[in-house]
Motif scaffolding. Structure first.
Motif, PDB file in Angstrom:
ATOM      1  N   PHE A  10       0.822  -1.212   0.000  1.00  0.00           N
ATOM      2  CA  PHE A  10       0.000   0.000   0.000  1.00  0.00           C
ATOM      3  C   PHE A  10       0.855   1.261   0.000  1.00  0.00           C
ATOM      4  O   PHE A  10       0.519   2.247  -0.673  1.00  0.00           O
ATOM      5  CB  PHE A  10      -0.960  -0.017   1.188  1.00  0.00           C
ATOM      6  CG  PHE A  10      -2.076  -1.010   1.039  1.00  0.00           C
ATOM      7  CD1 PHE A  10      -3.132  -0.760   0.183  1.00  0.00           C
ATOM      8  CD2 PHE A  10      -2.071  -2.208   1.738  1.00  0.00           C
ATOM      9  CE1 PHE A  10      -4.168  -1.684   0.018  1.00  0.00           C
ATOM     10  CE2 PHE A  10      -3.090  -3.132   1.594  1.00  0.00           C
ATOM     11  CZ  PHE A  10      -4.140  -2.869   0.728  1.00  0.00           C
TER      12      PHE A  10
ATOM     13  N   THR B 230      -0.136  -0.555   9.508  1.00  0.00           N
ATOM     14  CA  THR B 230      -0.649  -1.250   8.327  1.00  0.00           C
ATOM     15  C   THR B 230      -1.904  -0.561   7.804  1.00  0.00           C
ATOM     16  O   THR B 230      -2.056  -0.343   6.588  1.00  0.00           O
ATOM     17  CB  THR B 230      -0.977  -2.710   8.672  1.00  0.00           C
ATOM     18  OG1 THR B 230       0.182  -3.318   9.245  1.00  0.00           O
ATOM     19  CG2 THR B 230      -1.395  -3.483   7.435  1.00  0.00           C
ATOM     20  N   GLU B 231      -2.797  -0.207   8.709  1.00  0.00           N
ATOM     21  CA  GLU B 231      -4.009   0.502   8.298  1.00  0.00           C
ATOM     22  C   GLU B 231      -3.677   1.904   7.786  1.00  0.00           C
ATOM     23  O   GLU B 231      -4.346   2.419   6.879  1.00  0.00           O
ATOM     24  CB  GLU B 231      -4.976   0.573   9.474  1.00  0.00           C
ATOM     25  CG  GLU B 231      -5.530  -0.793   9.863  1.00  0.00           C
ATOM     26  CD  GLU B 231      -6.129  -0.818  11.264  1.00  0.00           C
ATOM     27  OE1 GLU B 231      -6.822  -1.802  11.574  1.00  0.00           O
ATOM     28  OE2 GLU B 231      -5.903   0.128  12.042  1.00  0.00           O
TER      29      GLU B 231
ATOM     30  N   VAL C 148      -2.971   1.727   4.136  1.00  0.00           N
ATOM     31  CA  VAL C 148      -4.207   1.655   3.343  1.00  0.00           C
ATOM     32  C   VAL C 148      -4.818   3.051   3.212  1.00  0.00           C
ATOM     33  O   VAL C 148      -5.264   3.452   2.125  1.00  0.00           O
ATOM     34  CB  VAL C 148      -5.212   0.685   3.993  1.00  0.00           C
ATOM     35  CG1 VAL C 148      -6.509   0.638   3.183  1.00  0.00           C
ATOM     36  CG2 VAL C 148      -4.611  -0.712   4.110  1.00  0.00           C
TER      37      VAL C 148
END
Length: 425
Positions: A61, A238-239, A242
């Motif tokens: 991402f 990680t989010e 995104v």
């Protein structure tokens, strides 16, 4: 003997020109044979486990976000904003490079993506205004390696996964050293600019500057969203990746409208290709790191460094020198995957803060991106500027030296990094 097998296998395979990912797998296999422990199923399981990690989902991402920023005009607007603010000062395009490098570092987290964006836009401008092209190339390359230090950072993600260190802590702790890298470049460039005979950019009016701020506002909001979300606990790293990719896609396609659906497909393909390289490296590294742990190589290295274990600063200095040497023959990601599992247990045993160690590890590893023979980032600038690596190397030395001085300060005074870490918690 086990350490000799590990290093010998890896170095011989690299000298033969084998891709690093395959060299890591075969090094793990060599250790298995040495320990009389070969198991093909174990090799396959570790290959799968190496890529099967939730934090590593951030990598594709952030790579996609970088592609979208460059293609969607986000990077260009950041550079345009810097030009309107400081382009009129003597040597102003150098300050533009440094300011844009720091801002871009807070967007993509990739040294190569940031450097490509900077070089594509700024090399022609600096050449047309009479700047030395080798010196300009050196500055752009030096600014590009700030990308892995200021969050978000893909090397921090890989280091955190490899050593089980908090990625959020690494992100937040990277802000101060990243900004200080920019300050160090400003100091060096200010001295160099005194003797330059270059044409300054025309001074922009406050109205033009305000217009540039408004055009770049969507781009400037991205680091605020990412760092605010991480600090506030709204999402994980990680989010955050995104969010960065989704936000970049929205801005590139619907606000700036410089990317259409056909171009988006090609950007997705490009990001997938880059991701596959990184993920296969991570997969191959777990095979060797599993065997490194099984063979207890950290203990052997600890015994070798025994006299330094009582003095954390002296130990850090020795490790940083080792990493500088490794960086001459190995890129940043393989360096993390190969050396971090071996050196982190030693640092922890000596009482060194793992987040501080991670920042220093990645910071020293980035220097390999701008000094020969590997110098991936410097090669990118050479390709854009159409100059030889030898010329660019002459231009990079003042900036490389000031980075080495900065690292020495961080080793001598760890509080420069560790003290701000306490402010975030």
């Amino acid at each position: 003997m086990t350490l000799a097998v590990f290093l010998g296998s890896l170095l011989i395979l690299m000298l033969l020109g084998m891709p690093i990912a395959f060299a890591l797998v075969l090094t793990g296999v060599a250790l298995m044979f040495h320990l009389d422990f070969f198991n093909a199923q174990l090799v396959a399981q570790n290959l799968l486990s190496g890529a099967d990690s939730f934090p590593l989902m951030a990598v594709p991402f952030f790579i996609l976000a970088g592609e979208l920023m460059n293609a969607g005009g986000i990077s260009r607007r950041i550079i345009d904003l810097a030009v309107t603010l400081v382009g009129h000062i003597k040597g102003g395009l150098g300050y533009v490079t440094i300011g844009a490098a720091v801002l871009l570092a807070s967007l993509s987290g990739s040294a190569i993506a940031d450097t490509a964006a900077l070089a594509t836009l700024l090399v022609p401008m600096m050449r047309n205004h009479g700047y030395s092209v080798p010196r300009s190339a050196g500055l752009i390359a030096a600014g590009g390696i700030i990308g892995p230090i200021i969050p978000p950072s893909m090397p921090f993600i890989i280091f955190g996964v490899t050593t089980n260190t908090s990625i959020t802590n690494l992100f937040l702790a990277g802000i101060v050293p990243g900004v200080l890298m920019g300050v160090a470049l400003i100091i060096v460039w200010a001295r160099l600019a005194k003797n330059m005979d270059v044409k300054p950019q025309p001074k922009c009016t406050w109205g033009e500057r305000g217009h540039a701020v408004i055009k770049g506002l969507w781009a400037l909001m991205l680091p605020v969203i990412i760092l605010g979300g991480l600090r506030g606990g709204f999402f994980t790293p990680t989010e955050a990746a995104v969010v960065a990719a989704g936000y970049s896609m929205f801005v590139a396609m619907f606000i700036y409208r410089e990317v259409n659906f056909k171009q988006l497909l090609q950007l997705l393909i490009d990001a997938a290709r880059t991701t596959s390289t990184v993920m296969f490296l991570c997969a191959g590294a777990l095979v060797s790191s599993y065997m490194v742990t099984l063979a207890d190589l950290p203990l052997q290295v600890t015994e070798f460094l025994g006299p330094l274990m009582q003095d954390p600063r002296l130990l850090m200095a020795a490790i940083m020198l080792l990493l500088l040497a490794v960086g001459t023959v190995m890129d940043l990601t393989p360096t993390i995957l190969v050396m971090a599992p071996v050196l982190m247990p030693i640092a922890l045993k000596a009482g060194i803060d793992p987040t501080y160690f991670g920042i220093m590890f990645v910071l020293v590893g980035t220097l390999g991106l701008i000094h020969p023979p590997v110098c991936t980032v410097l090669n990118v600038v050479c390709g854009v500027a159409k100059i030889s690596l030898e010329s660019a190397t002459k231009g990079i030395w003042p900036f490389l030296l000031v980075y080495i001085v900065l690292i020495a300060l961080f080793v001598a005074f760890p509080g420069i990094i560790t003290t701000p870490m306490t402010w975030y918690h």
